[in-house]
Design a protein around this motif. Structure first.
Motif, PDB file in Angstrom:
ATOM      1  N   PHE A  85       0.830  -1.204   0.000  1.00 29.52           N
ATOM      2  CA  PHE A  85       0.000   0.000   0.000  1.00 29.52           C
ATOM      3  C   PHE A  85       0.870   1.262   0.000  1.00 29.52           C
ATOM      4  N   ARG A  86       1.980   1.218   0.725  1.00 27.13           N
ATOM      5  CA  ARG A  86       2.899   2.370   0.765  1.00 27.13           C
ATOM      6  C   ARG A  86       3.439   2.665  -0.639  1.00 27.13           C
ATOM      7  N   LYS A  87       3.769   1.614  -1.372  1.00 32.64           N
ATOM      8  CA  LYS A  87       4.260   1.776  -2.747  1.00 32.64           C
ATOM      9  C   LYS A  87       3.188   2.455  -3.608  1.00 32.64           C
ATOM     10  N   HIS A  88       1.960   2.013  -3.481  1.00 27.99           N
ATOM     11  CA  HIS A  88       0.867   2.630  -4.244  1.00 27.99           C
ATOM     12  C   HIS A  88       0.658   4.081  -3.825  1.00 27.99           C
ATOM     13  N   ASN A  89       0.809   4.351  -2.543  1.00 30.35           N
ATOM     14  CA  ASN A  89       0.662   5.724  -2.070  1.00 30.35           C
ATOM     15  C   ASN A  89       1.712   6.630  -2.721  1.00 30.35           C
ATOM     16  N   LYS A  90       2.940   6.166  -2.770  1.00 28.79           N
ATOM     17  CA  LYS A  90       4.016   6.958  -3.379  1.00 28.79           C
ATOM     18  C   LYS A  90       3.764   7.204  -4.865  1.00 28.79           C
ATOM     19  N   GLN A  91       3.077   6.263  -5.517  1.00 29.78           N
ATOM     20  CA  GLN A  91       2.786   6.390  -6.948  1.00 29.78           C
ATOM     21  C   GLN A  91       1.497   7.172  -7.216  1.00 29.78           C
ATOM     22  N   GLY A  92       0.800   7.564  -6.153  1.00 32.55           N
ATOM     23  CA  GLY A  92      -0.461   8.279  -6.323  1.00 32.55           C
ATOM     24  C   GLY A  92      -1.620   7.385  -6.712  1.00 32.55           C
ATOM     25  N   GLY A 167      -2.637  14.636   1.935  1.00 34.16           N
ATOM     26  CA  GLY A 167      -1.196  14.476   1.777  1.00 34.16           C
ATOM     27  C   GLY A 167      -0.697  13.169   2.354  1.00 34.16           C
ATOM     28  N   PRO A 168       0.561  12.819   2.033  1.00 36.39           N
ATOM     29  CA  PRO A 168       1.124  11.533   2.442  1.00 36.39           C
ATOM     30  C   PRO A 168       1.213  11.328   3.952  1.00 36.39           C
ATOM     31  N   ALA A 169       1.215  12.388   4.710  1.00 36.14           N
ATOM     32  CA  ALA A 169       1.282  12.243   6.173  1.00 36.14           C
ATOM     33  C   ALA A 169       0.066  11.486   6.700  1.00 36.14           C
TER      34      ALA A 169
END
Length: 185
Positions: A85-92, A167-169
């Protein structure tokens, strides 16, 4: 799978995760790949055929990943899921299951069945991981594992949605607290 077909599926996956299944057309796939719409139709006569292939690839990737994680303690397996999920978050991106859920009622029966298969497989794996983790005392929670698996999945899906707005936070805050709550002794 042919290189063109693979690129079509990859582009469709990206579009589903960023726009939603019903928000893109074959033109949105063909243009960036510099192919004709007819090439997309050749490989996937109906959009639901494309959707089923995207889901099949996601299921295969999930099964491959969880197979590699089997030897890890369950708390680390849970951490690996969060990393996906973190990877997907970084990719938007948002979760494929979460994205498809919004359009679920508009899908063909075959595509609805594939979405359900994907959801059942993920929740079943997570339920088993939680049950084993509690048994091995590396994951801690109250209540049935199946209910906790649903809570975790809804938290992970919503963390991706909230991070788009806040945002990512927001993603980090949700996932860090989730892991802390489940993996502390």
């Amino acid at each position: 799978m042919s290189a063109t077909k693979d690129k079509i599926v990859s582009m469709a996956d990206r579009l589903v995760r960023t726009k939603g299944f019903n928000a893109f057309s074959y033109k949105d796939i063909a243009a960036p790949l510099a192919i004709k719409n007819a090439a997309v139709h050749y490989h996937f006569p109906a959009k639901s055929d494309l959707g089923v292939e995207v889901i099949d690839q996601e299921i295969a990737q999930f099964n491959h990943s969880t197979g590699k994680w089997k030897q890890l303690p369950e708390n680390e397996q849970l951490g690996k899921l969060v990393e996906v999920f973190r990877k997907h978050n970084k990719q938007g991106n948002i979760c494929l299951m979460g994205s498809l859920s919004t359009d679920f009622e508009t899908f063909s029966p075959a595509m609805q069945a594939k979405v359900q298969e994907m959801a059942d497989g993920i929740v079943s794996w997570l339920t088993n991981c939680l049950e084993q983790g509690r048994k091995n005392k590396c994951i801690h929670f109250k209540g049935p594992a199946a209910a906790r698996a649903l809570i975790i999945m809804s938290n992970l899906q919503s963390s991706l949605l909230l991070s788009r707005v806040m945002g990512p936070a927001a993603f980090r805050s949700i996932t860090d607290q989730l892991l802390e709550d489940l993996c502390q002794k």
